[in-house]
Design an enzyme around this catalytic site. Sequence first.
Site, PDB file in Angstrom:
ATOM      1  N   ARG A   1      72.147 -15.179 -68.281  1.00 13.08           N
ATOM      2  CA  ARG A   1      71.642 -13.826 -68.601  1.00 13.08           C
ATOM      3  C   ARG A   1      70.473 -13.847 -69.569  1.00 13.08           C
ATOM      4  NH1 ARG A   1      77.320 -12.347 -68.685  1.00 13.08           N
ATOM      5  NH2 ARG A   1      77.822 -11.612 -66.591  1.00 13.08           N
ATOM      6  N   LYS A  27      55.707 -10.901 -67.370  1.00 13.26           N
ATOM      7  CA  LYS A  27      56.010 -10.652 -65.950  1.00 13.26           C
ATOM      8  C   LYS A  27      56.393 -11.985 -65.327  1.00 13.26           C
ATOM      9  CE  LYS A  27      53.398  -6.539 -64.682  1.00 13.26           C
ATOM     10  NZ  LYS A  27      52.300  -5.987 -63.850  1.00 13.26           N
ATOM     11  N   GLU A  35      39.606 -12.782 -64.014  1.00 18.82           N
ATOM     12  CA  GLU A  35      40.556 -12.061 -64.877  1.00 18.82           C
ATOM     13  C   GLU A  35      40.009 -11.911 -66.298  1.00 18.82           C
ATOM     14  OE1 GLU A  35      43.388 -10.662 -63.837  1.00 18.82           O
ATOM     15  OE2 GLU A  35      44.016 -11.727 -62.021  1.00 18.82           O
ATOM     16  N   LYS A  66      44.943  -8.318 -73.711  1.00 21.56           N
ATOM     17  CA  LYS A  66      46.205  -8.214 -72.966  1.00 21.56           C
ATOM     18  C   LYS A  66      47.362  -7.892 -73.909  1.00 21.56           C
ATOM     19  CE  LYS A  66      49.133  -9.580 -69.371  1.00 21.56           C
ATOM     20  NZ  LYS A  66      49.349 -10.263 -68.122  1.00 21.56           N
ATOM     21  N   GLU A 119      55.078  -1.311 -67.925  1.00 21.28           N
ATOM     22  CA  GLU A 119      54.172  -0.628 -66.999  1.00 21.28           C
ATOM     23  C   GLU A 119      54.718   0.744 -66.591  1.00 21.28           C
ATOM     24  OE1 GLU A 119      52.298  -3.521 -64.384  1.00 21.28           O
ATOM     25  OE2 GLU A 119      51.994  -1.946 -62.909  1.00 21.28           O
ATOM     26  N   ARG A 134      49.524  -0.322 -68.929  1.00 19.88           N
ATOM     27  CA  ARG A 134      49.537  -1.694 -68.397  1.00 19.88           C
ATOM     28  C   ARG A 134      48.990  -1.745 -66.970  1.00 19.88           C
ATOM     29  NH1 ARG A 134      53.862  -6.568 -69.359  1.00 19.88           N
ATOM     30  NH2 ARG A 134      52.751  -8.089 -68.081  1.00 19.88           N
ATOM     31  N   ASN A 179      45.775  -3.983 -63.449  1.00 22.72           N
ATOM     32  CA  ASN A 179      45.753  -4.190 -61.994  1.00 22.72           C
ATOM     33  C   ASN A 179      44.401  -3.836 -61.378  1.00 22.72           C
ATOM     34  OD1 ASN A 179      48.450  -4.994 -62.024  1.00 22.72           O
ATOM     35  ND2 ASN A 179      49.154  -2.870 -61.900  1.00 22.72           N
ATOM     36  N   HIS A 183      43.243  -5.196 -58.035  1.00 28.32           N
ATOM     37  CA  HIS A 183      44.373  -5.878 -57.390  1.00 28.32           C
ATOM     38  C   HIS A 183      44.801  -5.209 -56.079  1.00 28.32           C
ATOM     39  CE1 HIS A 183      44.406  -8.102 -61.083  1.00 28.32           C
ATOM     40  NE2 HIS A 183      45.468  -8.806 -60.737  1.00 28.32           N
ATOM     41  N   HIS A 242      44.615  -7.365 -53.073  1.00 29.22           N
ATOM     42  CA  HIS A 242      45.880  -7.678 -52.402  1.00 29.22           C
ATOM     43  C   HIS A 242      45.707  -7.556 -50.875  1.00 29.22           C
ATOM     44  CE1 HIS A 242      50.297  -7.530 -51.784  1.00 29.22           C
ATOM     45  NE2 HIS A 242      49.985  -6.664 -50.832  1.00 29.22           N
ATOM     46  N   HIS A 270      43.784 -16.040 -55.597  1.00 33.24           N
ATOM     47  CA  HIS A 270      44.108 -14.728 -56.158  1.00 33.24           C
ATOM     48  C   HIS A 270      42.932 -14.161 -56.973  1.00 33.24           C
ATOM     49  CE1 HIS A 270      46.304 -11.435 -57.922  1.00 33.24           C
ATOM     50  NE2 HIS A 270      46.078 -11.895 -59.139  1.00 33.24           N
TER      51      HIS A 270
HETATM   52  N1  GLY Z   1      48.895  -9.373 -64.501  1.00 34.91           N
HETATM   53  C1  GLY Z   1      49.094  -8.026 -64.792  1.00 34.91           C
HETATM   54  C2  GLY Z   1      50.090  -7.789 -65.876  1.00 34.91           C
HETATM   55  O1  GLY Z   1      50.515  -8.722 -66.522  1.00 34.91           O
HETATM   56  O2  GLY Z   1      50.489  -6.668 -66.075  1.00 34.91           O
END
Ligand code: GLY
Length: 367
Positions: free
Chosen positions: A120, A142, A184, A226, A236, A241, A245, A248, A252, A266
Site C-alpha cells: 500500500r 504521476k 518539454e 513544474k 490535476e 496542472r 498538457n 499533448h 497524442h 513522445h
Molecule cells: N507530465 C504532466 C504532469 O506531470 O502533469
Amino acid sequence: MTIVRVDLADRSYDVVIESGLLGRAGERLAPLSRRRPMAIVTDENIRPHLATLQASLAAHGVASEPIVLPPGESTKSWASLESLTDRLLELGVERGDHVIALGGGVIGDLVGFACAILKRGCGFVQVPTTLLAQVDSSVGGKTAINARAGKNLIGAFHQPNLVLIDPDVLDTLPARQLRAGYAEVVKYGLIDDFAFFEWCETNAPKLLAGDAAAREYAIAHSVAAKARIVAADERETSGTRALLNLGHTFGHALEAETGFSDRLLHGEGVAAGMALAFAFSAAQGIAPGQDAERVAAHLRAVGLPDSPAAAGIDADGETLVAHMLHDKKMDAGTLPFLLARGIGRTYLDKTVDLAAVATFLDAHRAT
Ligand code: GLY
C-alpha cells in the site's frame, strides 16, 4: 547546485540538480537506506550509470541490489509490474524503504507505480537519466503503466521522496532523445513564461550542443516551474496542472497514428502538438498569428517537428480527432484543450468544437 522544494505538506521533497551528482549520490541516499540493500531498478541501456551509482552508494557503506529490465515502452506493462513487485517483495522491501528508479520516463513511471501499490505504498527516489524525465516525468508523482486501451491508463499519484538530477548523464543521450526532451523545456516558456521562451530562443542551440551552464539553468528553471504547478494542483483537479498538457492532445493523436512507436518520440509529438495548439488558437482568432509562427519557427530551428507532415504523419482531421477521443483527459464526454492567447498565455478551454479541430487539421494536412 540547485535545490527545488516540491511543497506538498507531508509529501514535500527536494529535487537536487547538480553536475556530477550521480557520483556523489551515495551521500544523499545513505540517510534513506535501512538494513537491507537498496533496490535500484534500471534498464539495460543504463548500465554505466548503474555502476557509478552503486560505487557511490558503496563508498557510503550502502549495499545495493540492481534489478535490470529491458529498455523500451513495452516495459510499462502488467507483466513487468508483476515481476518487479514480486522481486521487490523477495528482497523484503518494506513501507519505510526507498526503491531507486534510475532511468528515463519508462523506468520512473513503472517503479513509481510499483512503489505506490507495494504494501500500500513504499518510498522511492527518482534518478532520471533523460532530459524529458529530468524536466517533467520524475517530478510531480504521476506514475503509470500502459493498458491495451492506451498509454498511462493504469496508475496512481505517488510522490517520490527525493529526486536527484545529474545533467552530466545527458552527455551520452542520443541527440534525438535530447531534442525530444527539449520540447518539454520550451513548453514551460509557452505556458506562462514569455521571458523563458526568449531565453530558449537564444540558448537552445548551446543547450542542445551540451553547454553545461545552459543545460543546468534550463533544467533548474523547468523543475522550479513544474514544482510550482504541482504544489498548486497536485492531482490535476483545479485546471492548473492541466496546463502541463500543452500540446499533448494534438500530440497524442499524432503518436496514436504511429501506434505509439519510435517513429515519433513522445517529445516530438508534444512539439508538433504545441505548434498545432498555437496554430489552432491563431486560426480561431484567439492568439496572434505571429506568435504561432514564432513558436513553429523555434521548433523548426532546433530540429523538432512543427506540423503533422514534419512529424511524418499524413492523416485526415477526422482520424486524428477519433484518436483524441481516447485521450484520458476526456471529461464527461468533452475534451478540454490547452489553447493560447499568445506565447506565455496558455489556458484551458473546455468549449472547443471537435468538428472545428478536424477542419483545422485537414487544412494543415499538407503543411
Ligand atoms: N507530465 C504532466 C504532469 O506531470 O502533469
